[in-house]
Scaffold this active site. Structure first.
Site, short mmCIF file in Angstrom:
data_model
loop_
_atom_site.label_atom_id
_atom_site.label_comp_id
_atom_site.label_asym_id
_atom_site.label_seq_id
_atom_site.Cartn_x
_atom_site.Cartn_y
_atom_site.Cartn_z
CG ASN A 222 -0.36 0.46 2.62
OD1 ASN A 222 -0.03 2.05 2.60
ND2 ASN A 222 0.21 0.02 3.44
N GLY A 225 -0.88 6.91 2.85
CA GLY A 225 0.11 8.26 2.63
C GLY A 225 -1.10 8.87 3.65
CG PHE A 226 -0.67 8.51 8.06
CD1 PHE A 226 -0.31 8.10 7.56
CD2 PHE A 226 0.25 9.74 8.02
CE1 PHE A 226 0.62 7.47 8.46
CE2 PHE A 226 1.35 9.46 9.08
CZ PHE A 226 1.47 7.81 9.28
CB SER A 284 3.42 5.46 7.28
OG SER A 284 3.14 5.55 6.18
CG ASN A 286 2.95 4.22 1.77
OD1 ASN A 286 3.81 4.24 1.00
ND2 ASN A 286 2.11 3.48 2.78
CB THR A 287 3.78 10.35 4.49
OG1 THR A 287 2.55 10.07 5.20
CG2 THR A 287 3.63 11.90 5.45
CE LYS A 322 2.05 -0.57 13.28
NZ LYS A 322 0.57 -0.51 12.80
CG ASN A 351 4.11 1.16 10.01
OD1 ASN A 351 3.74 0.26 8.68
ND2 ASN A 351 3.88 2.06 9.91
N GLY A 372 2.20 -8.30 5.27
CA GLY A 372 2.13 -9.47 5.05
C GLY A 372 2.90 -10.33 5.34
#
Length: 464
Positions: A222, A225-226, A284, A286-287, A322, A351, A372
């Site tokens: 994924n 991006g929050f 994360s 994605n940011t 996290k 994460n 996963g």
């Protein structure tokens, strides 16, 4: 399509050790390996395995069996799948302990199979992954999905950071980003639920498509991006949360924020009165540049602001951190030092990862965080290292690649006081929750543990 085989414990162990099997004595006598469809499996369990214990339900993808799989009529006329070759371990999609109650398959596999049929995971997997996720969440929200309620026992009950849990399996952040299905999730068998991530202002996240199934790897990539509704919308839902259950919130920062560290404190101040715990998410991928906040100096400043906001709450709540799975031992050690200085309640490990090692799926090179099954080993090693660095004196929550009861048990024995999952639901449905919890209870009984807390860290050194 998945078909199912019920093995006794010794038969399953033989398959795992020998990598192939001709099946049970009955299978050998008949000249083929007996399987059942999802509709047939519960009847098969009641008819042929009533009173048995230590059973395993094994799922196999029919496409992997080729021409050796035949559909043949039973004496009653129903078509059953029969495998005219040995079953190889590589054919197995997943395996779970199967508990029988009142002559039928319950807790677990039976429930999981019913969910597979009723919600049509096969159909969901034929549409865009993000749309499928939204549909699944809506189905839960409006009560379409059959749920088991609380799943617990004296062995499963535990306490982390002052929070009393009915069992140690929680929902990881990301499944219900906007706290829309709190009531249903509270009845899905989880011991605790974490929603979010939530930022001060609403934001759409990154451009679509941004969610990808890697079915061959039982994984997900994924790059959301929050994306979320913002704290003001989310807090109105938290205000209406069920009175029972343990609910936490993953705190995030807006992409365009000029002070991301302040964002975490802002969300906590707004939503904290309606939470049981909160998680600082600086891991994360994605940011852009968010993971830079995991550095010791930046993290110390961020956590000071979060702790100041926490102290202003009428009921201060536990704060978790996290972290990413891609950190060096030196970086992990620095994070532990900062966490201790900030007096955090604990650390959630881990994460998603940026690694693509060992992947087979066509979409393996999509940008974003990987979660996963492939994350299991990497995240568990980080967990064990944290247990060593904290001398088992800080609460640790293990997340990453949990798909089976044995996976959850391995995390616990590596040092986790509790465990979370999310990506496995994409492939096995919400019924997997009760299945894992019930199976974990059975495993603890098998290994002589009176409480899940007694098993924490018992095999940590094997992961170091």
């Amino acid at each position: 399509m998945l078909i199912y085989k019920i093995f006794k414990a010794d038969e399953w162990q033989e398959l795992r050790s020998q990598k192939s099997t001709a099946g049970s004595e009955k299978d050998v006598e008949d000249g083929f390996v007996h399987f059942s469809t999802a509709e047939q499996a519960e009847e098969t369990a009641a008819k042929h395995f009533s009173g048995e214990s230590e059973l395993m339900l094994v799922a196999v993808e029919t496409d992997r069996l080729g021409d050796a799989l035949k559909w043949e009529a039973s004496r009653g006329g129903a078509l059953f799948p029969h495998l005219y070759s040995e079953l190889r371990l590589e054919h197995v999609r997943w395996a779970q302990p199967l508990m029988l109650q009142d002559g039928g398959a319950q807790a677990a596999a039976g429930a999981a199979m019913r969910v597979i049929d009723r919600l049509g995971l096969g159909l969901l997997h034929r549409i865009d992954p993000e749309k499928a996720h939204d549909l699944a969440l809506q189905a839960m929200r409006y009560g379409v999905v059959p749920l088991p309620g609380e799943v617990t026992s004296t062995r499963l009950k535990t306490e982390i950071a002052g929070l009393k849990l009915s069992n140690p399996l929680g929902l990881a952040a990301g499944f219900d980003k906007n706290a829309r299905a709190l009531g249903s999730l509270g009845n899905a068998g989880f011991g605790f639920v974490e929603v979010g991530a939530v930022t001060p202002k609403p934001q759409p996240g990154n451009a679509k498509p941004r969610l990808f199934r890697l079915s061959e790897d039982q994984a997900v990539i994924n790059r959301f991006g929050f994306n979320n509704d913002g704290m003001e919308q989310v807090v109105t839902r938290l205000q209406q949360r069920p009175p029972r259950g343990v609910i936490g919130l993953n705190l995030g920062a807006n992409k365009d924020s000029t002070d991301r560290a302040e964002d975490y404190a802002t969300v906590l101040s707004c939503c904290g009165p309606h939470l049981d715990f909160a998680t600082v998410n600086v891991s994360s991928p994605n940011t852009e540049n968010l993971r830079d906040l995991q550095g010791a100096e930046a993290l110390s400043a961020l956590l000071k602001g979060v702790n100041d906001a926490r102290e202003m709450l009428q009921r201060p709540i536990p704060i978790f951190l996290k972290i990413a799975p891609d950190l060096s031992d030196t970086e992990l050690s620095e994070i532990v030092d900062v966490a201790k200085q900030a007096k955090l309640a604990g650390i959630i490990a881990t994460n998603t990862t940026l690694s693509r090692e060992g992947l087979r799926s066509l979409q393996k090179n999509e940008k974003g965080g990987l979660s996963g099954a492939p994350l299991f080993e990497r995240s568990t090693r980080v967990l064990a290292k944290l247990s060593q660095l904290t001398e088992s004196k800080m609460t640790l929550i293990g997340v990453g690649g949990v798909t089976t009861s044995e996976d959850a048990y391995a995390k616990i024995r590596a040092g986790a006081h509790a465990v979370q999952l999310y990506s496995a639901l994409v492939y096995h449905g919400i019924g997997l929750v009760a299945q894992i919890v019930s199976g974990l209870d059975e495993i603890l009984t098998r290994d002589g543990y009176q409480s899940v807390s007694d098993a924490v860290g018992s095999q940590r050194d094997e992961w170091l």
